[in-house]
Design a protein around this motif. Structure first.
Motif, PDB file in Angstrom:
ATOM      1  N   VAL A  45       0.838  -1.206   0.000  1.00  0.00           N
ATOM      2  CA  VAL A  45       0.000   0.000   0.000  1.00  0.00           C
ATOM      3  C   VAL A  45       0.872   1.255   0.000  1.00  0.00           C
ATOM      4  N   VAL A  46       1.940   1.252   0.791  1.00  0.00           N
ATOM      5  CA  VAL A  46       2.837   2.414   0.834  1.00  0.00           C
ATOM      6  C   VAL A  46       3.526   2.606  -0.519  1.00  0.00           C
ATOM      7  N   LEU A  47       3.995   1.522  -1.151  1.00  0.00           N
ATOM      8  CA  LEU A  47       4.633   1.631  -2.465  1.00  0.00           C
ATOM      9  C   LEU A  47       3.668   2.155  -3.524  1.00  0.00           C
ATOM     10  N   VAL A  48       2.436   1.701  -3.509  1.00  0.00           N
ATOM     11  CA  VAL A  48       1.437   2.195  -4.462  1.00  0.00           C
ATOM     12  C   VAL A  48       1.163   3.674  -4.217  1.00  0.00           C
ATOM     13  N   ALA A  49       1.101   4.079  -2.960  1.00  0.00           N
ATOM     14  CA  ALA A  49       0.861   5.492  -2.636  1.00  0.00           C
ATOM     15  C   ALA A  49       2.030   6.366  -3.100  1.00  0.00           C
ATOM     16  N   VAL A  50       3.263   5.898  -2.897  1.00  0.00           N
ATOM     17  CA  VAL A  50       4.438   6.663  -3.343  1.00  0.00           C
ATOM     18  C   VAL A  50       4.463   6.748  -4.864  1.00  0.00           C
ATOM     19  N   ALA A  51       4.171   5.646  -5.543  1.00  0.00           N
ATOM     20  CA  ALA A  51       4.142   5.661  -7.007  1.00  0.00           C
ATOM     21  C   ALA A  51       3.042   6.594  -7.519  1.00  0.00           C
ATOM     22  N   GLY A  52       1.895   6.586  -6.887  1.00  0.00           N
ATOM     23  CA  GLY A  52       0.807   7.488  -7.276  1.00  0.00           C
ATOM     24  C   GLY A  52       1.167   8.946  -7.055  1.00  0.00           C
ATOM     25  N   ALA A  53       1.826   9.240  -5.948  1.00  0.00           N
ATOM     26  CA  ALA A  53       2.243  10.622  -5.677  1.00  0.00           C
ATOM     27  C   ALA A  53       3.282  11.083  -6.687  1.00  0.00           C
ATOM     28  N   PHE A  54       4.228  10.216  -7.056  1.00  0.00           N
ATOM     29  CA  PHE A  54       5.226  10.572  -8.068  1.00  0.00           C
ATOM     30  C   PHE A  54       4.568  10.805  -9.426  1.00  0.00           C
ATOM     31  N   LEU A  55       3.621   9.945  -9.794  1.00  0.00           N
ATOM     32  CA  LEU A  55       2.906  10.126 -11.063  1.00  0.00           C
ATOM     33  C   LEU A  55       2.127  11.439 -11.062  1.00  0.00           C
ATOM     34  N   TRP A  56       1.447  11.741  -9.978  1.00  0.00           N
ATOM     35  CA  TRP A  56       0.687  12.985  -9.861  1.00  0.00           C
ATOM     36  C   TRP A  56       1.610  14.196 -10.020  1.00  0.00           C
ATOM     37  N   TYR A  57       2.780  14.149  -9.403  1.00  0.00           N
ATOM     38  CA  TYR A  57       3.736  15.253  -9.486  1.00  0.00           C
ATOM     39  C   TYR A  57       4.303  15.387 -10.897  1.00  0.00           C
ATOM     40  N   SER A  58       4.722  14.272 -11.506  1.00  0.00           N
ATOM     41  CA  SER A  58       5.367  14.345 -12.817  1.00  0.00           C
ATOM     42  C   SER A  58       4.388  14.740 -13.918  1.00  0.00           C
ATOM     43  N   VAL A  59       3.135  14.343 -13.835  1.00  0.00           N
ATOM     44  CA  VAL A  59       2.141  14.722 -14.835  1.00  0.00           C
ATOM     45  C   VAL A  59       1.816  16.213 -14.723  1.00  0.00           C
ATOM     46  N   GLY A  60       1.930  16.771 -13.557  1.00  0.00           N
ATOM     47  CA  GLY A  60       1.621  18.185 -13.358  1.00  0.00           C
ATOM     48  C   GLY A  60       2.719  19.143 -13.787  1.00  0.00           C
ATOM     49  N   GLN A  61       3.903  18.628 -14.144  1.00  0.00           N
ATOM     50  CA  GLN A  61       5.012  19.489 -14.540  1.00  0.00           C
ATOM     51  C   GLN A  61       4.858  19.922 -16.000  1.00  0.00           C
ATOM     52  N   PRO A  62       5.295  21.138 -16.341  1.00  0.00           N
ATOM     53  CA  PRO A  62       5.169  21.601 -17.732  1.00  0.00           C
ATOM     54  C   PRO A  62       6.159  20.877 -18.645  1.00  0.00           C
ATOM     55  N   LEU A  63       5.737  20.679 -19.899  1.00  0.00           N
ATOM     56  CA  LEU A  63       6.628  20.088 -20.899  1.00  0.00           C
ATOM     57  C   LEU A  63       7.555  21.135 -21.487  1.00  0.00           C
ATOM     58  N   TYR A  64       7.138  22.391 -21.449  1.00  0.00           N
ATOM     59  CA  TYR A  64       7.925  23.488 -21.996  1.00  0.00           C
ATOM     60  C   TYR A  64       7.980  24.604 -20.974  1.00  0.00           C
ATOM     61  N   GLU A  65       9.145  25.178 -20.817  1.00  0.00           N
ATOM     62  CA  GLU A  65       9.310  26.343 -19.957  1.00  0.00           C
ATOM     63  C   GLU A  65       9.871  27.475 -20.805  1.00  0.00           C
ATOM     64  N   PRO A  66       9.448  28.712 -20.579  1.00  0.00           N
ATOM     65  CA  PRO A  66       9.961  29.823 -21.371  1.00  0.00           C
ATOM     66  C   PRO A  66      11.490  29.891 -21.319  1.00  0.00           C
ATOM     67  N   GLY A  67      12.097  30.063 -22.486  1.00  0.00           N
ATOM     68  CA  GLY A  67      13.537  30.181 -22.583  1.00  0.00           C
ATOM     69  C   GLY A  67      14.252  28.893 -22.925  1.00  0.00           C
ATOM     70  N   MET A  68      13.527  27.779 -23.036  1.00  0.00           N
ATOM     71  CA  MET A  68      14.178  26.496 -23.330  1.00  0.00           C
ATOM     72  C   MET A  68      14.781  26.470 -24.731  1.00  0.00           C
ATOM     73  N   VAL A  69      14.105  27.059 -25.707  1.00  0.00           N
ATOM     74  CA  VAL A  69      14.629  27.058 -27.081  1.00  0.00           C
ATOM     75  C   VAL A  69      15.877  27.923 -27.165  1.00  0.00           C
ATOM     76  N   ARG A  70      15.813  29.099 -26.564  1.00  0.00           N
ATOM     77  CA  ARG A  70      16.972  29.990 -26.590  1.00  0.00           C
ATOM     78  C   ARG A  70      18.183  29.352 -25.916  1.00  0.00           C
ATOM     79  N   ALA A  71      17.934  28.605 -24.862  1.00  0.00           N
ATOM     80  CA  ALA A  71      19.021  27.925 -24.161  1.00  0.00           C
ATOM     81  C   ALA A  71      19.469  26.653 -24.874  1.00  0.00           C
ATOM     82  N   GLY A  72      18.685  26.192 -25.851  1.00  0.00           N
ATOM     83  CA  GLY A  72      19.041  24.997 -26.604  1.00  0.00           C
ATOM     84  C   GLY A  72      18.799  23.711 -25.841  1.00  0.00           C
ATOM     85  N   LYS A  73      17.823  23.697 -24.929  1.00  0.00           N
ATOM     86  CA  LYS A  73      17.533  22.509 -24.135  1.00  0.00           C
ATOM     87  C   LYS A  73      16.437  21.682 -24.800  1.00  0.00           C
ATOM     88  N   ASN A  74      16.628  20.370 -24.854  1.00  0.00           N
ATOM     89  CA  ASN A  74      15.644  19.409 -25.372  1.00  0.00           C
ATOM     90  C   ASN A  74      15.236  19.693 -26.814  1.00  0.00           C
TER      91      ASN A  74
END
Length: 87
Positions: free
Chosen positions: A15-44
């Motif tokens: 149960v604890v492992l499933v909760a940790v995996a769910g929390a990590f998924l929730w956090y990673s899905v909420g992160q932006p795919l693009y941040e301003p300045g990424m192209v100028r910096a040549g990232k990704n």
């Protein structure tokens, strides 16, 4: 029938492992795919920002090795034999 403490501990760990995996998924899905300045910096970037050298009077602009755009601003000649076929 009495439940074994080993089974209860294993269930709590699962149960604890499933909760940790769910929390990590929730956090990673909420992160932006693009941040301003990424192209100028040549990232990704998939390819360099400078396109390849274009041949003179090309009917297609080469953007990358596998991407070409039709150039409709090239002055067309009276002969259609130099126009590449779609096949």
């Amino acid at each position: 029938m009495k439940k074994s403490p080993f089974i209860m501990a294993a269930l709590i760990v699962v149960v604890v492992l499933v909760a940790v995996a769910g929390a990590f998924l929730w956090y990673s899905v909420g992160q932006p795919l693009y941040e301003p300045g990424m192209v100028r910096a040549g990232k990704n970037l998939r390819a360099p920002l400078m396109p390849p050298v274009q041949p003179e009077n090309a009917y297609f602009w080469k953007m990358e090795e596998d991407i070409q755009l039709y150039n409709c601003s090239v002055k067309k000649s009276s002969s259609s034999s130099d126009i590449p076929s779609a096949a």
